[in-house]
Design a protein around this motif. Structure first.
Motif, PDB file in Angstrom:
ATOM      1  N   THR A 292       1.014  -1.245  -0.086  1.00 16.68           N
ATOM      2  CA  THR A 292       0.039   0.139   0.497  1.00 16.68           C
ATOM      3  C   THR A 292       1.526   1.611   0.005  1.00 16.68           C
ATOM      4  OG1 THR A 292      -1.941  -1.663   1.176  1.00 16.68           O
ATOM      5  CG2 THR A 292      -1.485   0.984   1.283  1.00 16.68           C
ATOM      6  N   LEU A 295       2.414   1.504  -3.450  1.00 19.52           N
ATOM      7  CA  LEU A 295       2.590   2.256  -3.831  1.00 19.52           C
ATOM      8  C   LEU A 295       1.935   3.185  -4.542  1.00 19.52           C
ATOM      9  CD1 LEU A 295       0.192  -1.446  -4.792  1.00 19.52           C
ATOM     10  CD2 LEU A 295       2.202  -0.412  -6.667  1.00 19.52           C
ATOM     11  N   GLN A 296       1.587   4.093  -2.990  1.00 22.79           N
ATOM     12  CA  GLN A 296       0.917   5.000  -3.260  1.00 22.79           C
ATOM     13  C   GLN A 296       2.320   6.613  -3.126  1.00 22.79           C
ATOM     14  OE1 GLN A 296      -2.319   6.600  -0.493  1.00 22.79           O
ATOM     15  NE2 GLN A 296      -3.068   4.109  -0.547  1.00 22.79           N
ATOM     16  N   LYS A 299       4.663   5.237  -6.072  1.00 16.21           N
ATOM     17  CA  LYS A 299       4.821   5.234  -7.625  1.00 16.21           C
ATOM     18  C   LYS A 299       3.853   6.103  -7.708  1.00 16.21           C
ATOM     19  CE  LYS A 299       6.135   1.795  -9.479  1.00 16.21           C
ATOM     20  NZ  LYS A 299       6.872   1.517 -11.162  1.00 16.21           N
ATOM     21  N   TYR A 301       0.606   6.100  -6.844  1.00 18.21           N
ATOM     22  CA  TYR A 301      -0.557   5.314  -6.964  1.00 18.21           C
ATOM     23  C   TYR A 301      -1.931   6.826  -6.392  1.00 18.21           C
ATOM     24  CZ  TYR A 301       0.803   2.125  -9.733  1.00 18.21           C
ATOM     25  OH  TYR A 301       1.357   0.969 -10.743  1.00 18.21           O
ATOM     26  N   SER A 306      -3.989   2.627  -5.659  1.00 15.31           N
ATOM     27  CA  SER A 306      -3.761   1.315  -5.697  1.00 15.31           C
ATOM     28  C   SER A 306      -4.710  -0.051  -4.790  1.00 15.31           C
ATOM     29  CB  SER A 306      -3.309   1.926  -3.964  1.00 15.31           C
ATOM     30  OG  SER A 306      -3.799   2.332  -3.027  1.00 15.31           O
ATOM     31  N   TYR A 361       4.963  -2.761 -12.069  1.00 15.53           N
ATOM     32  CA  TYR A 361       3.676  -3.746 -11.676  1.00 15.53           C
ATOM     33  C   TYR A 361       3.146  -5.170 -12.880  1.00 15.53           C
ATOM     34  CZ  TYR A 361      -0.280  -4.727 -10.370  1.00 15.53           C
ATOM     35  OH  TYR A 361      -2.204  -4.966  -9.289  1.00 15.53           O
TER      36      TYR A 361
END
Length: 506
Positions: A292, A295-296, A299, A301, A306, A361
């Motif tokens: 989590t 990704l946030q 990355k 997101y 995410s 990803y």
């Protein structure tokens, strides 16, 4: 005692629908609030020091009261306990969604945990005594196992969508229709015979010792995450937990009608299931946490993106549970599903130790999640079924509660232990490399992100080892399952013959 049977009424599949809705609600609630927490904290002006109580209040009440909730289901009736838990959970969720002060939020989360501890073991024990024929049981537990394993990831997806497109309050309000539909449906289609209840007096010392011991254990790990492992309060919680749980075991070995009959724990197969599932959940909760943030933060997101990025894991869970586990459960020993399943999850974690700032990803994270979901779904499905196979019907609630307890304690340990390992590795990396960043803000940011990824991969290496250990426990301890006989009969003994009449009716 006269032999009773479970009538082959097709309405039991309707009952399974309502049980599945309730289980999904409880499992996703463990993660749905996580994504909404920053927004709720800002709205309610919750301090940084107190924000952990939004998560901790639920975990303490749920984890601490599960054994008590399981025994209440045995004493009061599984249907009554299940419906009461659902309606109480709906009320607590309404309070949380309407909260205007921090104390209202904390209280609502604690109440959700209390009622969750009633309905979760009741749901599993209803399932256990309702589906006793081999193929039906495999299908039913396949569905239940997929929800139990994948519900946390569903919570991340739903939490992101609700927070981004509505507001954080809907992460609470969404529980209300779930709970009401499940409660009304269960009340209409489930009928439980009076003879299925346990009429023994409630073991009050056992209730007090188990509840305080489990609360101390879960809070000890939660406190370790924020205050450190060497903190006096953390150590005190662990010492208190050890003393209380040791006293609980002593009391249970002496009293006439124990809260948790030790025969439930000392059975080789059930003990192996509780231990291996607890270990597996430690590793899985670590992945939810780190992916989590990766990704946030790394990355970039959005919360919705995410959350959706976890879909491959959910897909893998469903396929592993309903297509692999359910189809093979009656043909091969459970250890040949659980052992390889946890091992596949360990391999998936091993893949994720290769995470870098620019990891793809589709090339890395997606296949790793899919493999993790397949492995955990395949393992969880027979574990859920076997944990309640051949149990005396009057102990079904507390045996089911132990499944939930192993998961809840595993989740608390996983979050605290792996987060501490990650934070320590990140600090070490920053100490060693920050000087190389130079004076530029961009260079410092890059080193900080690299330090975060270094922390995640260090912790994921531990998750690999923990999942491999879960696989070893499953291969070593679990000997039952498989064959052409139904699960309830395969265990042998009189318990297998004394299933109560619990049928679905119009």
């Amino acid at each position: 005692m006269s032999k009773t049977v479970t009538e082959p009424n097709p309405q039991r599949w309707k009952a399974l629908t309502f049980i599945a809705i309730a289980q999904l609600m409880v499992v996703l609630d463990a993660t749905i609030v996580n994504i909404a927490l920053p927004s709720a904290q800002a709205d309610l002006e919750i301090s940084n020091g107190n924000r952990q109580w939004v998560i901790t209040a639920y975990a303490l009440a749920f984890g601490g009261l599960l054994l008590f909730g399981g025994r209440i289901a045995d004493l009061w009736g599984r249907k009554n306990t299940f419906v009461t838990g659902l309606l109480g959970f709906a009320g607590a969720s309404a309070l949380g969604g309407a909260a205007t002060e921090p104390w209202m939020m904390f209280g609502a989360r604690a109440l959700q945990g209390v009622f969750g501890a009633l309905l979760a073991p009741a749901a599993l024990s209803i399932l256990a005594v309702m589906f006793t024929e081999s193929k039906e049981r495999a299908k039913a537990f396949g569905i239940y196992g997929a929800i139990a394993g994948g519900g946390g990831a569903v919570g991340l997806i739903l939490g992101g969508v609700l927070t981004e497109y509505l507001n954080w309050r809907w992460t609470f309000f969404v529980n209300i229709p779930f709970a009401i539909v499940a409660a009304v449906g269960a009340f209409a289609v489930i009928h439980e015979s009076e003879g299925a209840r346990n009429r023994s007096p409630l073991d009050i010392p056992g209730v007090l010792l188990s509840t305080t011991g489990l609360v101390s254990l879960v809070y000890g790990f939660t406190r370790a995450e924020s205050e450190g492992w060497s903190d006096g309060g953390t150590i005190g919680m662990f010492v208190a937990s050890a003393v209380l749980l040791a006293a609980f075991v002593l009391v249970e070995s002496k009293v006439r009608a124990p809260l948790l009959p030790l025969r439930v724990l000392l059975d080789r197969n059930r003990g192996g299931i509780y231990l291996s599932m607890g270990l597996a959940v430690i590793g899985m909760f670590g992945l939810f946490l780190f992916l989590t943030y990766y990704l946030q933060v790394v990355k970039g997101y959005s919360p919705v993106k995410s959350g959706l990025a976890f879909l491959p894991m959910v897909t893998g869970m469903i396929v592993g549970s309903t297509q692999i586990g359910a189809r093979l459960m009656t043909r091969v020993p459970a250890r040949l599903l659980m052992g390889p399943g946890f091992l596949a999850a360990a391999v998936a974690m091993l893949m994720l130790t290769q995470l870098e700032l620019d990891s793809s990803y589709p090339a890395l994270i997606l296949p790793a999640q899919l493999l993790l979901g397949l492995g955990m779904g395949t393992a969880f499905m027979p574990a859920m079924s076997l944990a309640t196979t051949g149990i005396d019907p009057r102990d079904a609630g507390v045996a089911s509660a132990m499944v939930n307890t192993s998961q809840q304690v595993g989740g608390a340990i996983g979050t605290a232990l792996l987060n501490t390992i990650a934070a320590s590795a990140t600090t070490t990396y920053l100490d060693d490399h920050m000087a190389q960043a130079g004076a530029s803000e961009q260079g410092a940011r890059l080193v900080q992100l690299q330090g975060m990824v270094e922390g995640y991969t260090s912790a994921i290496w531990w998750a690999v080892g923990i999942l491999a250990t879960a696989s070893l426990v499953a291969f070593t301890f679990i000997t039952a399952g498989g064959g052409k006989t139904g699960p309830a009969v395969a265990s042998g003994g009189k318990d297998a013959e004394e299933e109560p009449v619990l049928v679905a009716m119009h």
